[in-house]
Design a protein around this motif. Sequence first.
Motif, PDB file in Angstrom:
ATOM      1  N   GLU A 115      50.413  32.109  33.263  1.00 26.86           N
ATOM      2  CA  GLU A 115      49.523  31.863  32.110  1.00 26.86           C
ATOM      3  C   GLU A 115      50.304  31.026  31.107  1.00 26.86           C
ATOM      4  N   THR A 148      50.278  31.324  27.386  1.00 28.22           N
ATOM      5  CA  THR A 148      50.581  31.788  26.025  1.00 28.22           C
ATOM      6  C   THR A 148      52.079  32.071  25.802  1.00 28.22           C
ATOM      7  N   ARG A 199      49.039  32.543  40.244  1.00 31.60           N
ATOM      8  CA  ARG A 199      48.987  33.998  40.400  1.00 31.60           C
ATOM      9  C   ARG A 199      48.732  34.286  41.868  1.00 31.60           C
ATOM     10  N   GLU A 228      47.126  36.144  43.805  1.00 37.13           N
ATOM     11  CA  GLU A 228      46.014  37.087  43.986  1.00 37.13           C
ATOM     12  C   GLU A 228      45.375  36.809  45.334  1.00 37.13           C
ATOM     13  N   GLN A 265      41.897  31.558  42.748  1.00 36.64           N
ATOM     14  CA  GLN A 265      42.867  30.823  43.541  1.00 36.64           C
ATOM     15  C   GLN A 265      44.276  31.271  43.169  1.00 36.64           C
ATOM     16  N   GLN A 304      44.133  25.959  33.759  1.00 45.06           N
ATOM     17  CA  GLN A 304      43.544  26.465  32.511  1.00 45.06           C
ATOM     18  C   GLN A 304      43.529  25.370  31.462  1.00 45.06           C
ATOM     19  N   GLU A 328      46.371  27.786  21.422  1.00 43.47           N
ATOM     20  CA  GLU A 328      47.091  28.836  20.708  1.00 43.47           C
ATOM     21  C   GLU A 328      47.163  28.413  19.244  1.00 43.47           C
ATOM     22  N   ARG A 340      41.127  43.231  28.282  1.00 47.49           N
ATOM     23  CA  ARG A 340      42.041  42.166  28.697  1.00 47.49           C
ATOM     24  C   ARG A 340      43.195  42.704  29.558  1.00 47.49           C
ATOM     25  N   TYR A 354      49.836  41.606  25.610  1.00 48.23           N
ATOM     26  CA  TYR A 354      50.183  41.204  24.240  1.00 48.23           C
ATOM     27  C   TYR A 354      49.031  41.295  23.224  1.00 48.23           C
ATOM     28  N   TYR A 355      47.846  41.617  23.681  1.00 50.39           N
ATOM     29  CA  TYR A 355      46.717  41.567  22.745  1.00 50.39           C
ATOM     30  C   TYR A 355      46.681  42.729  21.767  1.00 50.39           C
ATOM     31  N   ALA A 369      34.523  35.983  34.549  1.00 49.44           N
ATOM     32  CA  ALA A 369      35.087  35.454  33.300  1.00 49.44           C
ATOM     33  C   ALA A 369      35.404  33.965  33.432  1.00 49.44           C
ATOM     34  N   VAL A 370      34.740  33.179  32.611  1.00 48.23           N
ATOM     35  CA  VAL A 370      35.045  31.739  32.581  1.00 48.23           C
ATOM     36  C   VAL A 370      36.290  31.531  31.711  1.00 48.23           C
ATOM     37  N   GLY A 407      44.436  33.061  20.470  1.00 46.78           N
ATOM     38  CA  GLY A 407      44.212  31.931  21.374  1.00 46.78           C
ATOM     39  C   GLY A 407      43.261  32.296  22.482  1.00 46.78           C
TER      40      GLY A 407
HETATM   41  P1  HAM Z   1      43.286  35.245  31.390  1.00 42.51           P
HETATM   42  O1  HAM Z   1      42.048  35.995  31.087  1.00 42.51           O
HETATM   43  O2  HAM Z   1      44.290  35.897  32.274  1.00 42.51           O
HETATM   44  O3  HAM Z   1      43.941  34.862  29.994  1.00 42.51           O
HETATM   45  O4  HAM Z   1      42.908  33.853  32.033  1.00 42.51           O
HETATM   46  C1  HAM Z   1      41.991  32.982  31.393  1.00 42.51           C
HETATM   47  C2  HAM Z   1      41.021  32.410  32.415  1.00 42.51           C
HETATM   48  O5  HAM Z   1      41.737  31.780  33.495  1.00 42.51           O
HETATM   49  C3  HAM Z   1      40.158  33.442  33.124  1.00 42.51           C
HETATM   50  O6  HAM Z   1      39.040  33.799  32.318  1.00 42.51           O
HETATM   51  C4  HAM Z   1      39.723  32.695  34.371  1.00 42.51           C
HETATM   52  O7  HAM Z   1      38.631  31.831  34.077  1.00 42.51           O
HETATM   53  C5  HAM Z   1      40.948  31.850  34.672  1.00 42.51           C
HETATM   54  N1  HAM Z   1      41.710  32.462  35.773  1.00 42.51           N
HETATM   55  C6  HAM Z   1      42.579  33.492  35.700  1.00 42.51           C
HETATM   56  N2  HAM Z   1      43.078  33.765  36.912  1.00 42.51           N
HETATM   57  C7  HAM Z   1      42.509  32.911  37.782  1.00 42.51           C
HETATM   58  C8  HAM Z   1      42.609  32.680  39.208  1.00 42.51           C
HETATM   59  N3  HAM Z   1      43.433  33.402  39.970  1.00 42.51           N
HETATM   60  N4  HAM Z   1      41.871  31.687  39.744  1.00 42.51           N
HETATM   61  C9  HAM Z   1      41.047  30.935  38.995  1.00 42.51           C
HETATM   62  N5  HAM Z   1      40.914  31.099  37.647  1.00 42.51           N
HETATM   63  C10 HAM Z   1      41.624  32.070  37.056  1.00 42.51           C
HETATM   64  C11 HAM Z   1      45.103  34.187  29.849  1.00 42.51           C
HETATM   65  O8  HAM Z   1      45.678  33.627  30.746  1.00 42.51           O
HETATM   66  C12 HAM Z   1      45.576  34.129  28.430  1.00 42.51           C
HETATM   67  N6  HAM Z   1      46.851  33.388  28.389  1.00 42.51           N
HETATM   68  C13 HAM Z   1      44.544  33.491  27.519  1.00 42.51           C
HETATM   69  C14 HAM Z   1      45.004  33.444  26.094  1.00 42.51           C
HETATM   70  C15 HAM Z   1      45.481  32.378  25.438  1.00 42.51           C
HETATM   71  N7  HAM Z   1      45.049  34.463  25.271  1.00 42.51           N
HETATM   72  C16 HAM Z   1      45.534  34.053  24.114  1.00 42.51           C
HETATM   73  N8  HAM Z   1      45.824  32.789  24.214  1.00 42.51           N
END
Ligand code: HAM
Length: 419
Positions: A85, A87, A116, A118, A125, A130, A134, A261, A265-266, A283-284, A306
């Motif tokens: 990610e 952040t 990731r 997964e 994926q 992304q 922030e 979430r 960190y939230y 989740a988009v 963010g």
């Molecule tokens: P997150 O919810 O883990 O937040 O990821 C944000 C978005 O990334 C998810 O809603 C999803 O659309 C996309 N995403 C996550 N994992 C995958 C995956 N394996 N394949 C495709 N899309 C994926 C964060 O990452 C935080 N850093 C957001 C944030 C920024 N919070 C504060 N600042």
Amino acid sequence: MTGKSKIQAVRGMVDIMPPNSRLWADVEARARAIFSSYGYSEIRTPIVEPTELFARGVGETSSVVEKEMYTFVDQGDNTLSLRPEGTASVVRAYLESGAFNTEPICRYFYIGQMFRRERPQKGRQRQFHQIGVELLGPDSPLADAEVIAMTAHFLEAIGVKDVAIEINSIGCKECRPKYNELLLAHLSSHKDSLCGDCTRRLDKNPMRTLDCKQERCAHVVLSAPRMAEHLCDSCRTHFDSVKAALVSAKVDFIVNERIVRGLDYYMRTAFEFTTQKLGSQNAVGGGGRYDGLVEELGGPHVAGVGMALGFERMMMLLEADGVVPPHGGGVFLVMLGEAAQNMALSIIQPLRKMGITVEWDYAAKSMKAQMRHADKAGASRVIIVGDDELAKGEVMVKDLRDGSQVAVKIDKLEAHFSA
Ligand code: HAM
């Protein structure tokens, strides 16, 4: 074919090929324009970071750090990870650059790959992209509301439809530990009904049970104490102000107490942009407030909020709605005969130097084949060069959008295209 075996992309990692890459570039350009209009500047951080950054920043109890990171030891014995990610990296860069010393408010946006490990499935994926932002400095609820409003603005501008905004407050380090105790007591008394994941992380992170998708856990949660009823006064006031600011900005949202979430960190505001069109990966995008993170990573107390949107998921929604990659808007050169071929580069190079995209197929095949190629390339206009035209020092310029056609003197071509 050489008979050698073909090498395939890594499972869960996907190529973005033309013409789709044109739609990606278009969405990126919109993100840059819209986020810039809110005062955000681009930040580009490395894809590889010390593993400790994510262990400390994202949190060791999060599934992302616990089991999904690509981690390796390099030749210098450093334990590194591909970023899962953005952040944590942005906050590291913010501290390392000293920006926190000079700028009371920093606004960054980023676009890039995340990793990731997964189980791949529709919308999920192992390498994904992304678009994130922030905002470091303000602890005002107006900042939370602006990030949510800006995300809604962006999704609407690129044509993503039917997305719900779900928000919640998950409290702070004052009220959450007390709530966690109550929740833990409730969940422990129903331990036998919880899924394996929730049972395992019960002591470290009981709130994750609130967003568990398993039916059995959802059932236990129904009778669980609610965070909303245990927020401290300042968290409640903050959350009320976020909601009021969204109402005044005419941003529709719903409060969903199950949004907690997956990253540690939230605090206070947590939100998700969700859709019913992507199956279980609903989740988009998501985000929230993380006022303790800068300190956790060795900096002073600085507030932060963010969000990040999943690029692939936005693209799936656009494709499902029939949005097609934009035409290149350029020009295709159709050459008829050898004389035209000989003149070709001298005709098209000046146009390219003006910034106009000009494609051709080098071969002077049939008119029909070249027109087909022009169409595939997404050209808006074709320049037709044949013997008859050349004899008059002219070419034909045909507009594929409306079918109109004009003869243009070769030495007036640049003027014609700059008009
Ligand atoms: P997150 O919810 O883990 O937040 O990821 C944000 C978005 O990334 C998810 O809603 C999803 O659309 C996309 N995403 C996550 N994992 C995958 C995956 N394996 N394949 C495709 N899309 C994926 C964060 O990452 C935080 N850093 C957001 C944030 C920024 N919070 C504060 N600042």
